[in-house]
Scaffold this motif. Structure first.
Motif: not given
Length: 667
Positions: A330-348, A516-519
């Motif tokens: 959908x073009x929300x690459x920041x959101x995809x990485x954000x869910x990857x980041x948070x998912x790491x904590x609660x899924x682990x 934050x992402x800076x390209x």
């Protein structure tokens, strides 16, 4: 700093793996665990520079690697915000898994080998996320595949573990073949494998086509789809997902490491790293979105009927990866990485919490033999509840921010595939809440059902020395809380599951996220602004799904526990469809596995044995043996026999040569 961060896990893996028998269990564990915590500390320092100081990305050359014609590959570390996020995720989870394994693997006789595999896996993943070119990324990609094979099949004495390891290896090779084709094609188009050079040249290839079988095919679409096949394999997307649930045959710490934050997120990372390429192809974005949405729905539906606690969480991982992909599509690459980041904590947290439950229940994994455990392992219960709240998107937990961001971005994208993903994602949020709370209620609430467990019966038999146990739901078994080494990682991950969302959501997905992402990925500020103006019902949809799933699970498994069996009996076809995981394994077995074995048997029996061996080595050997047997008949051992043969030979020679000597030949 970055060199030490990356190579320290490799060094400790070599020490533990090659010298484990010499130094022993404890030194091997100390070396590997200390190395990972050191790498994690360095990773957080690097991340803080990008988060707090707005540091610029940089490259660190290591060596000249490959020079062949026009192909020039340099081994270098690419460090930017995207890399820093992945470094934190990989090293933090791996370090905590190392510490957790001190307690979980305490009785295993091969601890140095296990810890060496963990560190080797981490090194391969670090190589992948720091790659500055596609060949180096592929090196880490394949290294992760090898290490995952070793970890999944760690208990090689179990046939099921060997089969699961082989399945993971083979299925991932299918995806990796597509990834390698994508790398070859990218080099043909751009003349380089350097990621920076490729992304800089993408605008010049937008709209370019090539002719294939009389059809005009878009170049960027072709490249992106080939690369995405690799992402589908590593991230277990629909069609190449079948290895992920079977990987539960490995030890529970392996499940947390592979399925929570590292290997399965490699595909998401790759798509986000190459996001400018995907931005150049609407078709590729649509494919990524539809595949992600279909995967999310498939995995969530299958998780509804699983009884193995680890498999429920594994299918949950598969479903959440689908969320990440349709966010990227959908073009929300920041959101995809954000869910990857948070998912790491609660899924682990959930995987390691499940390991704590299994440890308490004498290795029993079937939730049907749990019940009432919250009174016996209250710390594990509290921390798994936190993980479940975050996974299901309860207010202000990590999952609340990241999952909401994905759904809002999909809706705000304005594209047809984005709208489709929003609808599917909202329904999957309901299913996620239902099966997650189903796990909690079956495990920690209700009456104990342990007496029916074969594992518990073995424990009782050993404890009572064969005497009859009390006839209660517990059977006289008393679960125990896990040791401190297993609980400390749960507390740390629990803190991340609670606080990672509100602490970083403005950086990952806020309108100012570009700073934050800076390209380091394609950040669409217009989409982030559009997310702030979606209708209020879109904002509240995930929360409504959370409460609907919670209430449904509460009613079905606590209020009216007879209801699930009745529902399964009312729709047996649907229940069988879900229980058999949409029949993918059966379908693949019929289409690929059985024909492959049949072809193999045919080539083995008809080709190898009856043709090659018969007329090759076996045939030659048989001819020699037959000749030897025939010659043996002439070897009687009697002098007169040899004299007779000599006489006959002389007579034949005379009959042949004498006519010629006297000029009688031909007359």
């Amino acid at each position: 700093m970055i060199q030490l961060l990356v190579f320290l896990p490799l060094l400790t893996a070599l020490v533990a793996g090659l010298g484990g028998r010499v130094i022993g269990n404890v030194p091997a564990k100390i070396v590997t665990t200390a190395g990972l915590f050191a790498s994690a500390g360095l990773a957080w320092v690097i991340f803080a520079r990008f988060w707090l100081s707005g540091a610029q990305g940089f490259d660190v050359p290591v060596l000249d690697w490959i020079q062949s014609g026009d192909l020039s590959v340099h081994w270098a570390f690419k460090v930017d915000t995207l890399t820093a996020v992945m470094l934190v995720v990989v090293t933090t989870v791996s370090a905590l898994v190392h510490l957790y394994s001190w307690g979980y693997m305490a009785e295993d006789p091969s601890q140095p080998r296990f810890f060496a595999y963990l560190s080797l896996f981490t090194f391969a993943m670090l190589m992948l996320v720091t790659a500055d070119n596609l060949v180096q990324m592929f090196f880490g990609w394949e290294g992760v595949g090898l290490a995952s094979y070793l970890l999944i099949g760690f208990w090689y004495h179990k046939p099921s573990a060997n089969a699961a390891a082989i399945k993971a290896f083979v299925v991932n090779r299918v995806g990796d073949f597509g990834f390698s084709l994508g790398i070859f094609a990218t080099f043909m188009v751009f003349g380089t494998v350097s990621i920076d050079a490729i992304l800089a040249a993408v605008p010049g290839q937008a709209g370019a086509t090539f002719s294939f079988l009389g059809h005009s095919v878009d170049v960027m679409t072709t490249l992106c789809l080939l690369l995405f096949v690799g992402a589908m394999g590593k991230s277990a997307q629909l069609g190449l997902h079948t290895w992920l649930p079977d990987a539960m045959e490995g030890p529970t710490p392996v499940s947390a490491l592979i399925h929570a934050a590292t290997m399965v997120t490699a595909g998401v990372f790759m798509v986000c790293r190459l996001s400018p390429m995907f931005e150049a192809s609407v078709t590729a974005q649509a494919v990524v979105t539809y595949v992600g949405a279909a995967t999310a729905l498939f995995a969530a539906s299958v998780a509804l009927v699983q009884t193995d606690i680890k498999r429920v969480i594994a299918y949950s991982t598969c479903s959440q990866l689908g969320y990440m992909f349709f966010a990227a599509g959908s073009g929300a690459y920041g959101a995809a990485m954000f869910h990857l980041f948070t998912h790491a904590f609660f899924k682990a947290l959930l995987f390691l919490g499940a390991g704590s439950v299994i440890h308490a229940m004498h290795h029993e994994q079937d939730m049907r033999f749990y019940g009432g455990l919250r009174k016996h392992i209250p710390i594990t219960f509290a921390l798994m509840t936190i993980g479940t709240l975050a996974l299901t998107g309860f207010f202000f937990t990590a999952g609340y921010y990241s999952k909401d961001a994905i759904l809002e971005a999909a809706f705000a994208s304005g594209m047809t595939h984005g709208q489709f993903a929003f609808l599917v994602g909202a329904f999957v949020a309901l299913l996620t809440s239902f099966y997650s709370w189903r796990l909690v209620f079956l495990t920690f609430y209700g009456s104990p059902r342990w007496a029916g467990s074969e594992h518990i019966q073995h424990a009782l038999h050993d404890a009572h020395d064969g005497h009859h146990a009390p006839a209660t739901g517990t059977g006289g078994y008393h679960p125990h809380e896990s040791p401190v080494s297993m609980l400390i990682p749960l507390f740390i991950l629990g803190a991340g599951a609670l606080g990672a969302g509100w602490l970083w959501h403005t950086h990952f997905v806020g309108p100012e996220g570009g700073e934050f992402w800076r390209g380091s990925l394609a950040f669409r500020k217009d989409l982030m602004l559009a997310m702030e103006h979606v209708p209020i019902w879109v904002v509240w949809t995930p929360s409504v799904a959370f409460f609907a799933g919670l209430l449904g699970a509460w009613y079905a498994y606590l209020r009216a526990p007879h209801l699930p069996a009745r529902a399964a009996g009312a729709v047996p076809a649907l229940y069988a469809f879900l229980t058999h995981k949409w029949y993918f394994d059966e379908l693949y077995d019929a289409i690929f596995v059985r024909p492959a074995f049949a072809i193999g048997r045919f080539l083995w029996v008809r080709g190898d044995q009856q043709v090659i061996d018969r007329f090759g080595p076996d045939g030659v050997a048989a001819a020699v043996a037959g000749g030897a047997r025939a010659a043996k008949r002439f070897q009687t051992g009697y002098v007169y026999s040899y004299a007779l043969v000599m006489l006959v030979g002389l007579a034949v020679a005379a009959a042949w040569f004498l006519p010629a000597a006297f000029g009688l030949a031909g007359k």
